[in-house]
Design a protein around this motif. Structure first.
Motif, PDB file in Angstrom:
ATOM      1  N   VAL A 150      36.676  42.359  36.095  1.00  0.00           N
ATOM      2  CA  VAL A 150      36.028  43.641  36.408  1.00  0.00           C
ATOM      3  C   VAL A 150      35.916  43.805  37.924  1.00  0.00           C
ATOM      4  N   VAL A 151      35.517  42.727  38.614  1.00  0.00           N
ATOM      5  CA  VAL A 151      35.404  42.802  40.076  1.00  0.00           C
ATOM      6  C   VAL A 151      36.762  43.129  40.695  1.00  0.00           C
ATOM      7  N   ALA A 152      37.814  42.468  40.191  1.00  0.00           N
ATOM      8  CA  ALA A 152      39.157  42.708  40.739  1.00  0.00           C
ATOM      9  C   ALA A 152      39.556  44.183  40.560  1.00  0.00           C
ATOM     10  N   LEU A 153      39.217  44.758  39.406  1.00  0.00           N
ATOM     11  CA  LEU A 153      39.549  46.169  39.165  1.00  0.00           C
ATOM     12  C   LEU A 153      38.732  47.091  40.076  1.00  0.00           C
ATOM     13  N   TYR A 154      37.441  46.761  40.240  1.00  0.00           N
ATOM     14  CA  TYR A 154      36.627  47.589  41.147  1.00  0.00           C
ATOM     15  C   TYR A 154      37.094  47.456  42.599  1.00  0.00           C
ATOM     16  N   ASP A 155      37.614  46.278  42.973  1.00  0.00           N
ATOM     17  CA  ASP A 155      38.181  46.141  44.323  1.00  0.00           C
ATOM     18  C   ASP A 155      39.295  47.168  44.529  1.00  0.00           C
ATOM     19  N   GLN A 156      40.146  47.312  43.504  1.00  0.00           N
ATOM     20  CA  GLN A 156      41.231  48.302  43.587  1.00  0.00           C
ATOM     21  C   GLN A 156      40.668  49.720  43.640  1.00  0.00           C
ATOM     22  N   LEU A 157      39.639  49.965  42.807  1.00  0.00           N
ATOM     23  CA  LEU A 157      39.077  51.310  42.736  1.00  0.00           C
ATOM     24  C   LEU A 157      38.420  51.709  44.061  1.00  0.00           C
ATOM     25  N   VAL A 158      37.731  50.754  44.692  1.00  0.00           N
ATOM     26  CA  VAL A 158      37.074  51.046  45.971  1.00  0.00           C
ATOM     27  C   VAL A 158      38.116  51.469  47.016  1.00  0.00           C
ATOM     28  N   ARG A 159      39.322  50.871  46.915  1.00  0.00           N
ATOM     29  CA  ARG A 159      40.368  51.267  47.873  1.00  0.00           C
ATOM     30  C   ARG A 159      40.805  52.719  47.649  1.00  0.00           C
ATOM     31  N   LEU A 160      40.767  53.191  46.382  1.00  0.00           N
ATOM     32  CA  LEU A 160      41.142  54.585  46.090  1.00  0.00           C
ATOM     33  C   LEU A 160      39.996  55.543  46.347  1.00  0.00           C
ATOM     34  N   ASP A 161      38.791  55.094  46.022  1.00  0.00           N
ATOM     35  CA  ASP A 161      37.616  55.967  46.049  1.00  0.00           C
ATOM     36  C   ASP A 161      36.438  55.115  46.486  1.00  0.00           C
ATOM     37  N   GLY A 162      36.148  55.153  47.804  1.00  0.00           N
ATOM     38  CA  GLY A 162      35.087  54.309  48.339  1.00  0.00           C
ATOM     39  C   GLY A 162      33.714  54.946  48.253  1.00  0.00           C
ATOM     40  N   SER A 163      33.504  55.848  47.288  1.00  0.00           N
ATOM     41  CA  SER A 163      32.221  56.546  47.199  1.00  0.00           C
ATOM     42  C   SER A 163      31.107  55.547  46.862  1.00  0.00           C
ATOM     43  N   PRO A 164      29.867  55.882  47.255  1.00  0.00           N
ATOM     44  CA  PRO A 164      28.747  54.952  47.048  1.00  0.00           C
ATOM     45  C   PRO A 164      28.573  54.536  45.586  1.00  0.00           C
ATOM     46  N   VAL A 165      28.791  55.461  44.633  1.00  0.00           N
ATOM     47  CA  VAL A 165      28.579  55.101  43.227  1.00  0.00           C
ATOM     48  C   VAL A 165      29.608  54.060  42.775  1.00  0.00           C
ATOM     49  N   VAL A 166      30.850  54.211  43.234  1.00  0.00           N
ATOM     50  CA  VAL A 166      31.871  53.217  42.896  1.00  0.00           C
ATOM     51  C   VAL A 166      31.499  51.859  43.508  1.00  0.00           C
ATOM     52  N   ARG A 167      31.020  51.878  44.750  1.00  0.00           N
ATOM     53  CA  ARG A 167      30.628  50.620  45.394  1.00  0.00           C
ATOM     54  C   ARG A 167      29.416  49.991  44.692  1.00  0.00           C
ATOM     55  N   LEU A 168      28.540  50.842  44.152  1.00  0.00           N
ATOM     56  CA  LEU A 168      27.401  50.327  43.384  1.00  0.00           C
ATOM     57  C   LEU A 168      27.897  49.597  42.134  1.00  0.00           C
ATOM     58  N   ASN A 169      28.827  50.206  41.418  1.00  0.00           N
ATOM     59  CA  ASN A 169      29.352  49.573  40.208  1.00  0.00           C
ATOM     60  C   ASN A 169      30.048  48.254  40.536  1.00  0.00           C
ATOM     61  N   ARG A 170      30.728  48.219  41.672  1.00  0.00           N
ATOM     62  CA  ARG A 170      31.360  46.967  42.095  1.00  0.00           C
ATOM     63  C   ARG A 170      30.288  45.909  42.376  1.00  0.00           C
ATOM     64  N   ALA A 171      29.216  46.346  43.066  1.00  0.00           N
ATOM     65  CA  ALA A 171      28.137  45.405  43.414  1.00  0.00           C
ATOM     66  C   ALA A 171      27.510  44.818  42.151  1.00  0.00           C
ATOM     67  N   VAL A 172      27.351  45.643  41.109  1.00  0.00           N
ATOM     68  CA  VAL A 172      26.783  45.156  39.852  1.00  0.00           C
ATOM     69  C   VAL A 172      27.704  44.091  39.255  1.00  0.00           C
ATOM     70  N   ALA A 173      29.008  44.362  39.283  1.00  0.00           N
ATOM     71  CA  ALA A 173      29.977  43.397  38.737  1.00  0.00           C
ATOM     72  C   ALA A 173      29.948  42.095  39.543  1.00  0.00           C
ATOM     73  N   VAL A 174      29.847  42.221  40.870  1.00  0.00           N
ATOM     74  CA  VAL A 174      29.760  41.020  41.717  1.00  0.00           C
ATOM     75  C   VAL A 174      28.491  40.236  41.376  1.00  0.00           C
ATOM     76  N   GLY A 175      27.402  40.954  41.121  1.00  0.00           N
ATOM     77  CA  GLY A 175      26.147  40.302  40.727  1.00  0.00           C
ATOM     78  C   GLY A 175      26.300  39.482  39.453  1.00  0.00           C
ATOM     79  N   GLU A 176      27.123  39.969  38.528  1.00  0.00           N
ATOM     80  CA  GLU A 176      27.359  39.236  37.279  1.00  0.00           C
ATOM     81  C   GLU A 176      28.249  38.015  37.536  1.00  0.00           C
ATOM     82  N   CYS A 177      29.128  38.153  38.494  1.00  0.00           N
ATOM     83  CA  CYS A 177      30.131  37.125  38.784  1.00  0.00           C
ATOM     84  C   CYS A 177      29.570  36.021  39.677  1.00  0.00           C
ATOM     85  N   ASP A 178      29.007  36.436  40.817  1.00  0.00           N
ATOM     86  CA  ASP A 178      28.627  35.482  41.865  1.00  0.00           C
ATOM     87  C   ASP A 178      27.122  35.276  41.960  1.00  0.00           C
ATOM     88  N   GLY A 179      26.366  35.864  41.055  1.00  0.00           N
ATOM     89  CA  GLY A 179      24.923  35.661  41.063  1.00  0.00           C
ATOM     90  C   GLY A 179      24.161  36.837  41.654  1.00  0.00           C
TER      91      GLY A 179
END
Lengths: 109, 405
Positions: B309-338
């Motif tokens: 999920v984090v890898a996919l959000y990394d790609q998405l942030v490159r297409l659309d760096g909007s705050p909501v997309v970055r929030l969803n990435r941060a949530v995924a990172v929280g699940e992954c890395d604590g």
């Protein structure tokens, strides 16, 4: 089909020489494509006079008919087959004059 | 009798858009097409139970609607000969598209034209392509029938007055115009899936189902468009979890607590197949394809693989760096890395997202996991105050009330 294009502005006499050159070049392209009907700049709205000739004697009022923060600083009348074509042309026009534009259909006579 | 009703329901679902699209092309007028189609279906409702269902319902409806349109035009021209409304400008596509040249595609593009206001695009698409009645659309969007009717009338009047063409866009404009259509469909879907406003049912299944039907139609008409495929997959994979998403008491159930046996296996299988098809194409995925892939990961196996999920959000942030997309990435990172790492990323978004309930909900969850109870409670309170959806509010309240200490 003809469209009136209003050039939206909020500062008086704000056009630059650079913009004029770009607008001239754009008008040449409009002529070459058969889209040019008319173009012109407008004086500041404070130079307007409202005339009401419906009564016995005309009533004149100084200033524009509506006080607004934005107004038309110039206009085009263009010929285009449909709105998509008009919008594609005036996307270029907007770049040339460095202003937002209002594209509005004229009723066929 | 019930056979006729069933046939009529099916014909309405399958043929409405085609009848409207064909008539709009032939008569050059959306309003005429809409009225004639509605009359043809009303006639079918009267006649089919008596006369039996015609062998080709679609052809019967188109013929009947065409006759109704001709009658209407005759009546109009007798009443007021000079008051003829502008005809739609239509033409064949400028270049071959690799797509079917179907009038329904013209209908979709004109309803979702970027010169129309978003709310007008949504209403027009549901009416003209979806065949929903005006009161149904009004109810779905919580406005009066008269207001919705006026919105649709205004949109049709603008199409005629400004000469918005009845045309499939040129290949150069196609991606942007398709993305405009997809935005309309996604809005309809989300309105159904995540309805806002107090007193609304948390899930308005009919709108979500309608959005899926429209996405299916678009995918059928533009089979090679990756984003149209991605949108259908995204909707299917999201909607598949609908039954498990809201508890009996009306609260939202988070993904990891959902009863997976209640997920719709057919929708998940179809969604996964579409995602695989896009992966196999080797083309760079767009935003909806990436979101579909995220949902494919969520619905794969027994638990989410958050690294993917984090890898996919990394790609998405490159297409659309909007705050909501970055929030969803941060949530995924929280699940992954604590939660520490996730919280640092979430906190950095505060300037942009302080007014968004999802931001506070994400923070609250991370603070809860870190045992920072008092701060978590404040964050839940902030999220509850901003959340508009009844199921979401119920979930947030349950989490807040479950905080220890």
């Amino acid at each position: 089909m003809q469209y009136l294009v209003n050039v939206i502005d909020h500062r008086s006499n704000s056009g630059t020489d650079e913009e004029m050159v770009a607008i001239d070049a754009f008008n040449d392209r409009l002529r070459a494509g058969g889209h040019w009907v008319f173009a012109g700049g407008l004086a500041d709205p404070t130079a307007s006079t409202v005339v009401d000739g419906r009564g016995e004697s005309p009533v004149l009022t100084d200033g524009p008919f509506a006080e607004t923060k934005e107004w038309a600083a110039g206009l085009w009348i263009i010929e285009a087959p449909d709105l998509d074509a008009a919008l594609a042309l005036m996307t270029e026009g907007s770049k040339a004059c460095n202003r937002r534009l209002e594209v509005r259909p004229l009723y066929a006579g | 009798m019930s056979d006729a009703r069933e046939a009529l329901t099916r014909a309405h679902r399958e043929e409405w858009a085609r009848v409207v699209a064909t008539l709009a092309k032939r008569f050059g007028h959306l309003g005429t097409a809409e009225d004639a189609a509605a009359e043809a279906f009303a006639t079918a409702a009267e006649r089919w139970p008596e006369d039996g269902v015609p062998p080709n319902p679609g052809a019967w409806l188109t013929t009947t609607a065409t006759r109704k349109a001709i009658d209407q035009i005759r009546r109009d021209s007798k009443r007021d000969g000079k008051h003829r409304e502008a005809r739609l400008v239509s033409s064949a596509p400028a270049e071959p598209l690799g797509a079917v040249d179907d009038d329904r595609l013209r209908l979709i593009f004109i309803c979702c034209h970027p010169a129309l206001a978003m709310e007008a695009r949504v209403a027009l698409t549901l009416r003209m392509v979806g065949g929903l009645a005006v009161p149904e659309i009004a109810r779905a969007f919580l406005v009066q029938d008269t207001a919705m009717s006026a919105r649709i009338t205004r949109a049709k009047a603008k199409i005629a007055a400004a000469r918005i063409p009845y045309r499939i866009p040129s290949a150069a404009d196609l991606p942007e115009r398709v993305s405009g259509v997809l935005a309309v469909l996604y809005l309809v879907f989300n309105e159904g899936y995540l309805a806002t406003g107090p007193g609304t049912a948390p899930v308005r299944d009919d709108l979500a189902a309608e959005a899926i039907r429209l996405a299916r139609l678009l995918h059928e008409l533009l089979p090679d468009d990756g984003e149209a495929t991605g949108m259908l997959a995204l909707m299917l994979l999201t909607d598949a979890r609908r039954a498990a998403r809201v508890s009996a008491s009306g609260g939202l159930v988070p993904l990891d607590e959902q009863d997976r046996s209640r997920w719709d296996a057919a929708r998940i299988a179809e969604g996964h197949a579409l995602v695989r098809e896009r992966l196999a194409s080797g083309e760079a995925p767009g935003r909806y394809q990436l979101l579909a892939a995220v949902n494919a990961v969520h619905t794969d196996g027994d638990a989410t693989d958050w690294t993917q999920v984090v890898a996919l959000y990394d790609q998405l942030v490159r297409l659309d760096g909007s705050p909501v997309v970055r929030l969803n990435r941060a949530v995924a990172v929280g699940e992954c890395d604590g939660p520490h790492v996730g919280l640092a990323l979430v906190d950095a978004l505060e300037p942009d997202l302080a007014g968004y309930h999802g931001f506070h909900a994400a923070r609250a969850n991370l603070l809860r996991r870190l045992g920072r109870t008092a701060e978590a409670r404040d964050a839940y309170d902030a999220a509850i105050a901003l959340a508009g959806n009844t199921a979401e509010t119920a979930f947030l309240q349950r989490r807040r009330d479950g905080l220890q200490g």
